[in-house]
Motif scaffolding. Structure first.
Motif, short mmCIF file in Angstrom:
data_model
loop_
_atom_site.label_atom_id
_atom_site.label_comp_id
_atom_site.label_asym_id
_atom_site.label_seq_id
_atom_site.Cartn_x
_atom_site.Cartn_y
_atom_site.Cartn_z
N ASP A 154 0.86 -1.28 -0.03
CA ASP A 154 0.02 -0.05 -0.01
C ASP A 154 0.84 1.38 0.15
O ASP A 154 0.54 2.01 -0.64
CB ASP A 154 -1.04 0.23 1.15
CG ASP A 154 -1.95 1.11 1.09
OD1 ASP A 154 -2.56 1.31 0.27
OD2 ASP A 154 -1.90 2.00 1.84
N ALA A 155 2.10 1.27 0.59
CA ALA A 155 2.86 2.25 0.59
C ALA A 155 3.48 2.56 -0.74
O ALA A 155 3.50 3.73 -1.34
CB ALA A 155 4.04 2.29 1.39
N THR A 201 -1.40 6.32 -6.96
CA THR A 201 -2.80 5.68 -7.35
C THR A 201 -3.57 5.88 -6.27
O THR A 201 -3.37 5.50 -4.98
CB THR A 201 -2.59 4.22 -7.52
OG1 THR A 201 -1.42 3.87 -8.30
CG2 THR A 201 -4.02 3.12 -7.87
N PRO A 202 -4.59 6.53 -6.38
CA PRO A 202 -5.43 6.93 -5.16
C PRO A 202 -6.19 6.00 -4.49
O PRO A 202 -6.63 4.90 -5.22
CB PRO A 202 -6.75 7.65 -5.91
CG PRO A 202 -6.74 7.21 -7.28
CD PRO A 202 -5.37 6.93 -7.71
N LYS A 203 -6.46 6.15 -3.28
CA LYS A 203 -7.17 4.87 -2.34
C LYS A 203 -8.51 5.08 -2.73
O LYS A 203 -9.30 4.08 -2.36
CB LYS A 203 -6.95 5.22 -0.72
CG LYS A 203 -7.54 6.52 -0.16
CD LYS A 203 -7.36 6.61 1.08
CE LYS A 203 -7.79 7.85 1.80
NZ LYS A 203 -7.44 8.21 2.98
N SER A 204 -9.14 5.90 -3.44
CA SER A 204 -10.48 5.69 -3.68
C SER A 204 -10.60 4.59 -4.91
O SER A 204 -11.45 3.91 -4.83
CB SER A 204 -11.05 7.11 -4.28
OG SER A 204 -10.28 7.44 -5.33
N LEU A 205 -9.52 4.23 -5.49
CA LEU A 205 -9.29 3.22 -6.56
C LEU A 205 -8.93 1.88 -5.87
O LEU A 205 -9.61 0.76 -6.22
CB LEU A 205 -8.45 3.66 -7.74
CG LEU A 205 -8.48 2.81 -8.75
CD1 LEU A 205 -9.88 2.79 -9.61
CD2 LEU A 205 -7.30 3.47 -9.91
N LEU A 206 -8.00 1.92 -5.17
CA LEU A 206 -7.53 0.67 -4.32
C LEU A 206 -7.51 1.10 -2.85
O LEU A 206 -6.41 1.66 -2.56
CB LEU A 206 -6.09 0.56 -4.76
CG LEU A 206 -5.94 -0.14 -6.44
CD1 LEU A 206 -4.64 -0.37 -6.93
CD2 LEU A 206 -6.94 -1.42 -6.58
N PRO A 207 -8.41 0.79 -2.14
CA PRO A 207 -8.49 1.18 -0.66
C PRO A 207 -7.37 0.47 -0.03
O PRO A 207 -6.64 -0.48 -0.39
CB PRO A 207 -9.83 0.66 -0.39
CG PRO A 207 -10.67 0.82 -1.40
CD PRO A 207 -9.59 0.20 -2.72
N ARG A 208 -7.19 1.04 1.23
CA ARG A 208 -5.92 0.38 2.03
C ARG A 208 -6.27 -0.90 2.65
O ARG A 208 -7.58 -1.27 2.90
CB ARG A 208 -5.63 1.39 3.27
CG ARG A 208 -5.16 2.75 2.94
CD ARG A 208 -4.76 3.41 3.93
NE ARG A 208 -3.15 2.78 4.62
CZ ARG A 208 -2.84 3.05 5.63
NH1 ARG A 208 -3.09 4.18 6.29
NH2 ARG A 208 -1.80 2.52 5.90
N PRO A 209 -5.37 -1.87 2.79
CA PRO A 209 -5.71 -3.18 3.21
C PRO A 209 -5.99 -3.07 4.76
O PRO A 209 -5.41 -2.15 5.22
CB PRO A 209 -4.33 -3.89 2.94
CG PRO A 209 -3.34 -2.78 3.01
CD PRO A 209 -4.10 -1.63 2.24
N SER A 259 -7.32 -7.13 0.75
CA SER A 259 -6.51 -6.10 0.17
C SER A 259 -7.23 -6.08 -1.39
O SER A 259 -8.18 -6.48 -1.57
CB SER A 259 -4.95 -6.70 0.02
OG SER A 259 -5.06 -7.72 -0.77
N TRP A 260 -6.65 -5.08 -2.17
CA TRP A 260 -7.34 -4.67 -3.49
C TRP A 260 -6.07 -4.73 -4.31
O TRP A 260 -5.00 -4.51 -4.21
CB TRP A 260 -7.63 -3.29 -3.31
CG TRP A 260 -8.85 -3.09 -2.41
CD1 TRP A 260 -8.80 -2.95 -1.10
CD2 TRP A 260 -10.43 -3.02 -2.61
NE1 TRP A 260 -10.01 -2.88 -0.51
CE2 TRP A 260 -10.92 -2.96 -1.61
CE3 TRP A 260 -10.81 -3.06 -3.91
CZ2 TRP A 260 -12.11 -2.67 -1.48
CZ3 TRP A 260 -12.44 -3.14 -3.93
CH2 TRP A 260 -13.06 -2.66 -2.65
N ASP A 261 -6.45 -5.28 -5.58
CA ASP A 261 -5.67 -5.20 -6.77
C ASP A 261 -6.30 -5.01 -7.90
O ASP A 261 -7.55 -4.56 -8.04
CB ASP A 261 -4.91 -6.71 -7.03
CG ASP A 261 -3.33 -6.43 -7.27
OD1 ASP A 261 -2.97 -5.46 -7.87
OD2 ASP A 261 -2.68 -7.44 -7.07
N GLY A 262 -5.53 -5.03 -9.19
CA GLY A 262 -6.25 -4.83 -10.46
C GLY A 262 -6.46 -6.02 -11.18
O GLY A 262 -5.62 -6.88 -11.23
#
Length: 532
Positions: free
Chosen positions: A142-143, A150-158, A184-187
């Motif tokens: 995430d760091a 890449t905005p956290k609105s797109l990939l929120p924090r784990p 977590s989030w990914d693409g």
């Protein structure tokens, strides 16, 4: 975001014929050589063509089969942010992955690369220490996301979630010993083959000649000899620089290229067999810290289970499947976290791809570097680009074009692909079908228009097959589908469902009778040869 619509984006048989005629005329008249010829129509080759064409260079791309008919069409369809490389302390690769994922999701292809939730269930076989280390890795990833902007609105924090939340997102997860999960989030790439095709259409809009079913038979300094696989006619294309982006077949064009292909196998099951998950399940591989098997839901009611990462010796088949051991491995790993284990009978399809890794000292494909490399053949001056990952295709392409421009003394504009959006990006017009928007972006309107005079074209070709006659016509008239297999294997992925493949093929022949069967082509170009 830079517009990509500076020219005609439609790729089809008629345009291919015109492009080949232009090549023949240039050959006969002795016209000035093209700036670049790119060999290979996967994500790397098409990325090179787009980068070069958008810099104002004259470009020809040739591909012996269909676009994305090699490794690029058989991926896990994930734009990874580099977490697995952090686990190996390979920070440069992790950083590159995070940056390039951000470009893809934010600017290049936001209509084709969407956020996906990833759940790692914390059962008894994931110890507290391992959970802490993995969680720390997620935070480090995430760091990198933040540093890549890449905005956290797109990939929120784990963060950690409760057992109830794990089972809400992934209902098939076993409750036994479940103490929560890491989210977590990914693409997620909607369709890797469509990403390649859309990129090729964007390159064509910038003037690139995209010619499929054209095999490079030999390369010499400043010239590529090509055979048109549809007519058998030979051609010679003169170029100031030739780039070999043939992936796992790159070593067939240069003796100086040594590859150690790695096989990545995947299984497909119906989503209902796993409780219709809305998040991907991440299952750790025992005794291999940082390695996981994923169960990723697709939009069309399927779940992909993958992947393996094993060295491959011998011939590279055009179409590969998991072998018995690989199937067992994938099911065993994912079943360890499921309430009701999946059986071999739950598997409705499968596929495998081969990564073009550079040969090195490693015991497994998972240990070989994902760094890309540029190799110059001293005999032919051929520039080969190999290695790397799908997510980092853009950086690979930029490096290859930079090297070609310098070596050949070409006059080119600066690279602009970090902000150059692919065709279909942008806000679609209102009231278009959501499933078409998710597949085609703003082109959903073009697809839907086929049903204006015949509403039946907007309906699925058969109950249970989420693909319409309108999409078939779009594939033929805009996405360079020349064979039945191009449509069922790479303009939709439903051809991977074994039980429905024949019905889908019949529907394609009904809606697009002008298409040929790939079996009518020379053996080295058709892509229905199975090995597994």
């Amino acid at each position: 975001m830079t517009s990509s619509t500076s020219g005609n984006t439609a790729l089809n048989a008629e345009r291919r014929t015109r492009d080949i005629a232009e090549l023949s005329e240039a050959e006969a008249s002795g016209a000035e050589a093209f700036d670049l010829v790119v060999i290979g129509g996967g994500i790397t080759g098409v990325g090179v063509a787009l980068d070069a064409a958008s810099r104002g260079l004259s470009v020809v791309l040739i591909e012996r089969g269909d676009l994305a008919s090699g490794t690029s069409g058989w991926s896990s369809k994930l734009a990874h942010g580099g977490l697995r490389y952090l686990a190996k302390l390979d920070v440069p690769i992790a950083w590159e992955s995070a940056v390039e994922r951000g470009h893809l999701m934010s600017r290049i292809a936001p209509h084709l690369v969407h956020p996906v939730q990833m759940v790692l269930p914390l059962h008894t076989h994931v110890g507290h220490l391992d959970a802490t280390l993995i969680g720390t890795g997620f935070l480090a990833g995430d760091a990198l996301r933040m540093l890549a902007r890449t905005p956290k609105s797109l990939l929120p924090r784990p963060h950690r979630i409760s057992p109830a939340e794990v089972r809400r997102l992934a209902p098939s997860t076993t409750a036994a010993g479940l103490r929560g999960g890491l989210l977590s989030w990914d693409g997620q790439i909607v369709d890797d083959a469509r990403l390649v095709v859309t990129m090729a259409r964007t390159a064509a809009a910038h003037g690139a000649h995209i010619i499929t079913y054209a095999s490079a038979t030999s390369v010499e300094s400043g010239r590529v000899h090509v055979t048109d696989q549809l007519t058998g006619e030979p051609h010679a294309i003169r170029a100031k620089q030739i780039i070999n982006a043939a992936g796992v077949w790159a070593d067939t064009l240069s003796d100086d290229v040594e590859l150690a292909p790695s096989k990545g196998s995947h299984l497909l099951v119906r989503a209902e067999s796993m409780g219709n998950p809305t998040a991907a399940i991440t299952a750790p591989v025992p005794d291999h810290f940082g390695r996981f098997v994923f169960a990723v839901p697709w939009d069309d009611g399927l779940v992909m289970i993958g992947l393996t990462d094993d060295p491959h010796d011998g011939r590279i088949p055009q179409r590969a499947r998991p072998d018995a051991d690989e199937r067992t491995f994938l099911l065993d790993i994912i079943n360890a976290v499921l309430e009701d284990p999946l059986s071999p009978e739950d598997v409705v399809g499968s596929y495998a791809g081969f990564r073009p890794l550079l040969k090195g000292k490693a015991d497994s494909g998972a240990d070989l570097s994902r760094k890309h490399a540029l190799l110059r053949d001293p005999q032919t001056d051929l520039l080969t680009i190999v290695g790397g990952k799908l997510t980092a295709y853009r950086r690979m392409a930029e490096d290859a074009v930079d090297a070609a421009v310098e070596a050949a003394g070409l006059t080119a504009k600066p690279c602009r692909t970090t902000t150059l959006s692919l065709v279909g990006a942008g806000a679609p017009r209102p009231r278009l079908p959501e499933h078409l928007i998710r597949r085609y972006g703003t082109d959903a309107g073009v697809v839907a228009a086929y049903g204006a005079d015949n509403s039946a074209l907007n309906e699925p070709v058969r109950d249970g097959i989420p693909f319409s006659g309108a999409e078939i016509r779009f594939a033929v008239e805009h996405e360079l589908a020349l064979t039945v297999e191009d449509v069922i294997d790479r303009r939709t992925r439903w051809g991977l469902v074994d039980a429905d493949r024949d019905d889908l093929a019949a529907a394609v022949r009904r809606h697009a009778p002008e298409l040929i069967d790939a079996t009518q082509l020379p053996e080295n170009t058709h892509h229905n040869q199975d090995e597994g």
